[in-house]
Design an enzyme around this catalytic site. Structure first.
Site, PDB file in Angstrom:
ATOM      1  N   ARG A 263       9.874  -2.340  22.177  1.00 35.42           N
ATOM      2  CA  ARG A 263      10.420  -1.123  23.042  1.00 35.42           C
ATOM      3  C   ARG A 263       9.751  -0.939  24.354  1.00 35.42           C
ATOM      4  O   ARG A 263       8.694  -1.159  24.228  1.00 35.42           O
ATOM      5  CB  ARG A 263      10.431  -0.040  22.111  1.00 35.42           C
ATOM      6  CG  ARG A 263       9.269   0.417  21.675  1.00 35.42           C
ATOM      7  CD  ARG A 263       9.248   1.522  20.603  1.00 35.42           C
ATOM      8  NE  ARG A 263       9.357   0.797  19.288  1.00 35.42           N
ATOM      9  CZ  ARG A 263       9.235   1.627  18.131  1.00 35.42           C
ATOM     10  NH1 ARG A 263       8.924   2.666  18.228  1.00 35.42           N
ATOM     11  NH2 ARG A 263       9.645   0.647  17.042  1.00 35.42           N
TER      12      ARG A 263
ATOM     13  N   GLY B 104       4.521   8.389   5.604  1.00 35.89           N
ATOM     14  CA  GLY B 104       3.503   7.916   4.744  1.00 35.89           C
ATOM     15  C   GLY B 104       2.620   6.970   5.233  1.00 35.89           C
ATOM     16  O   GLY B 104       3.044   6.348   6.303  1.00 35.89           O
ATOM     17  N   HIS B 105       1.581   6.698   4.669  1.00 32.39           N
ATOM     18  CA  HIS B 105       0.732   5.525   5.115  1.00 32.39           C
ATOM     19  C   HIS B 105       0.295   4.831   3.634  1.00 32.39           C
ATOM     20  O   HIS B 105       0.426   5.387   2.572  1.00 32.39           O
ATOM     21  CB  HIS B 105      -0.458   5.965   5.848  1.00 32.39           C
ATOM     22  CG  HIS B 105       0.005   6.365   7.326  1.00 32.39           C
ATOM     23  ND1 HIS B 105       0.668   5.158   8.211  1.00 32.39           N
ATOM     24  CD2 HIS B 105      -0.070   7.285   8.128  1.00 32.39           C
ATOM     25  CE1 HIS B 105       0.810   5.669   9.408  1.00 32.39           C
ATOM     26  NE2 HIS B 105       0.592   6.939   9.339  1.00 32.39           N
ATOM     27  N   ASP B 106      -0.329   3.716   3.925  1.00 27.75           N
ATOM     28  CA  ASP B 106      -0.773   3.053   2.756  1.00 27.75           C
ATOM     29  C   ASP B 106      -1.634   3.750   1.700  1.00 27.75           C
ATOM     30  O   ASP B 106      -1.224   3.459   0.591  1.00 27.75           O
ATOM     31  CB  ASP B 106      -1.788   1.781   3.463  1.00 27.75           C
ATOM     32  CG  ASP B 106      -2.382   0.990   2.200  1.00 27.75           C
ATOM     33  OD1 ASP B 106      -3.316   1.636   1.411  1.00 27.75           O
ATOM     34  OD2 ASP B 106      -2.425  -0.111   2.298  1.00 27.75           O
ATOM     35  N   ILE B 107      -2.236   4.674   2.119  1.00 28.31           N
ATOM     36  CA  ILE B 107      -3.319   5.204   1.169  1.00 28.31           C
ATOM     37  C   ILE B 107      -2.416   6.159   0.087  1.00 28.31           C
ATOM     38  O   ILE B 107      -2.686   6.218  -1.024  1.00 28.31           O
ATOM     39  CB  ILE B 107      -4.333   6.106   1.680  1.00 28.31           C
ATOM     40  CG1 ILE B 107      -5.326   6.515   0.811  1.00 28.31           C
ATOM     41  CG2 ILE B 107      -3.781   7.343   2.491  1.00 28.31           C
ATOM     42  CD1 ILE B 107      -6.630   7.123   1.540  1.00 28.31           C
TER      43      ILE B 107
ATOM     44  N   TYR C 233       0.996   5.603  -0.612  1.00 29.12           N
ATOM     45  CA  TYR C 233       1.799   4.769  -1.179  1.00 29.12           C
ATOM     46  C   TYR C 233       0.764   4.440  -2.382  1.00 29.12           C
ATOM     47  O   TYR C 233       1.401   4.573  -3.627  1.00 29.12           O
ATOM     48  CB  TYR C 233       2.240   3.575  -0.636  1.00 29.12           C
ATOM     49  CG  TYR C 233       3.006   4.017   0.825  1.00 29.12           C
ATOM     50  CD1 TYR C 233       3.620   5.084   0.960  1.00 29.12           C
ATOM     51  CD2 TYR C 233       2.589   3.075   2.011  1.00 29.12           C
ATOM     52  CE1 TYR C 233       4.217   5.460   2.093  1.00 29.12           C
ATOM     53  CE2 TYR C 233       3.195   3.349   3.087  1.00 29.12           C
ATOM     54  CZ  TYR C 233       4.055   4.648   3.132  1.00 29.12           C
ATOM     55  OH  TYR C 233       4.701   4.930   4.286  1.00 29.12           O
TER      56      TYR C 233
ATOM     57  N   ASP D 277      -0.235  -1.943   2.426  1.00 27.62           N
ATOM     58  CA  ASP D 277       0.611  -2.532   3.646  1.00 27.62           C
ATOM     59  C   ASP D 277       0.665  -4.093   3.446  1.00 27.62           C
ATOM     60  O   ASP D 277       1.879  -4.424   3.461  1.00 27.62           O
ATOM     61  CB  ASP D 277      -0.375  -2.208   5.016  1.00 27.62           C
ATOM     62  CG  ASP D 277      -0.099  -0.659   5.406  1.00 27.62           C
ATOM     63  OD1 ASP D 277       0.610  -0.193   4.787  1.00 27.62           O
ATOM     64  OD2 ASP D 277      -0.606  -0.510   6.387  1.00 27.62           O
TER      65      ASP D 277
END
Length: 382
Positions: free
Chosen positions: A43, A133-136, A138, A164
């Protein structure tokens, strides 16, 4: 063209990657490493990732074009690419691709055989689907994070590898390749919903079985494979570094004790009541020498002991160096493509794709001449 028959088993497969960060780009990198012609649709202004694009090796082996999806003809350019692709990968929140005009329905109208891969943390549906959200977060909800670390300390954060990349990227790759197999057999594409919470939960299948059987306690540091076992864990050495021990089987355990010089603890292997004293004995021995001294002592043995190396040390380990597990390309030391193939070897062919640098080549190779039309970037809010 970006690939030749000697550059991976996915040579000839065309992939469109709608630019994002994290697990989506890594999944696309893996497909590119395996020989696919991956076109990353960047983008205007980039993704906001705080890294110089020249060092973002998750964009190696790819080509990049810039398309402003908020411009009047932006969606049409992506649909032109999708019409000629085998796989498309996107990592937006649910519904965003549809709002931009490049969702599964629009893409399948142009290419019914397209495999449309969707990478998210929470999945395409469910109460949390629209949440950030982020990896931690999830891996926290899946029970995985709660398994990792010492029982008397907060759970240890495993970088963003478990969620991830293991629970996300790898499951997306498995999913799109399985769907591609189906599409080539039937002519029908489909949507692959790869949610990190699903993949990470799936990774713990064996442990859930052990939990149901009574062979795993639902708490940290109390089990065979989570650091609770004194002969499966890490120990500090005299120089403040660490050794990793994985002497699970009886013969390996015996060799481990012999080389460590504490054979009097042989009976403690199955006696949980003696694990505390065994751990103390092992820890005391490891503290008596440096990491390199212990590495030399265990060299060539089946004691299942290895030094804990840093990221900069790892490429120089004799075994990894001999296998070429790491490679240097463009001045960047990086993991080489994996796994390995006897008939269609892979390689790091090109460095990180620079945004928009490959527009002319992609327009030619994919027969999408309209990519070359100048598009004014859409200005964001002031």
């Amino acid at each position: 063209m970006a690939t030749t028959p000697e550059q991976g088993p996915l040579t000839g497969v065309r992939v469109v990657e709608l630019a994002g960060i994290g697990p989506g780009p890594f999944a696309a990198m893996l497909l590119a490493d395996l020989g696919a012609d991956v076109v990353r649709v960047d983008r205007p202004g980039g993704t906001g990732l705080a890294i110089d694009t020249a060092y973002d090796i998750t964009n190696r082996n790819k080509r990049s074009v810039i398309v402003d999806l908020k411009s009047p003809d932006g969606p049409a350019r992506v649909l032109d690419l999708a019409a000629r692709a085998d796989i498309l990968i996107e990592g937006y929140r649910p519904g965003v691709a549809e709002r931009l005009g490049v969702g599964p329905e629009a893409c399948h109208a142009r290419n019914p055989a397209l495999v449309y891969g969707r990478m998210t943390g929470w999945g395409q549906d469910g109460p949390l689907a629209q949440r950030a959200g982020h990896d931690i977060a999830y891996i926290a909800l899946t029970g995985t994070l709660g398994m990792i670390g010492s029982p008397d300390e907060p759970p240890a954060v495993p970088a963003n590898l478990v969620g991830d990349y293991a629970g996300g990227s790898l499951y997306l790759v498995i999913g799109v390749l399985a769907a591609l197999h189906h599409a080539r057999a039937t002519g029908t594409g489909q949507v692959v919903d790869a949610a990190i919470v699903d993949g990470t939960s799936h990774l713990s299948a064996m442990i859930h079985g052990m939990l149901a059987a009574g062979g795993w306690q639902d708490r940290r540091g109390a089990n065979l494979l989570d650091g609770g076992c004194p002969y499966y864990g890490t120990y500090e050495t005299a120089d403040g570094k660490y050794m990793a021990v994985g002497a699970l089987e009886p013969q390996f355990y015996a060799e481990f004790l012999r080389l460590l010089g504490i054979e009097e603890h042989a009976a403690a292997r199955k006696d949980w009541s003696r694990w505390g004293e065994l751990r103390e004995a092992v820890a005391a021995r490891f503290k008596s020498r440096t990491r390199d001294e212990w590495t030399a002592l265990f060299e060539g043995s089946d004691a299942c002991v290895a030094p804990v190396l840093s990221l900069r040390e790892a490429p120089h380990h004799p075994h990894l160096a001999a296998r070429g597990t790491f490679t240097d390309h463009g001045g960047i030391t990086q993991p080489a493509p994996a796994p390995r193939f006897s008939a269609t070897p892979t390689a790091v062919r090109t460095g990180p794709a620079q945004p928009g640098a490959d527009t002319a080549g992609v327009a030619r190779d994919w027969d999408v001449p309209d990519l070359l039309k100048h598009q004014e970037p859409t200005k964001g809010p002031e």
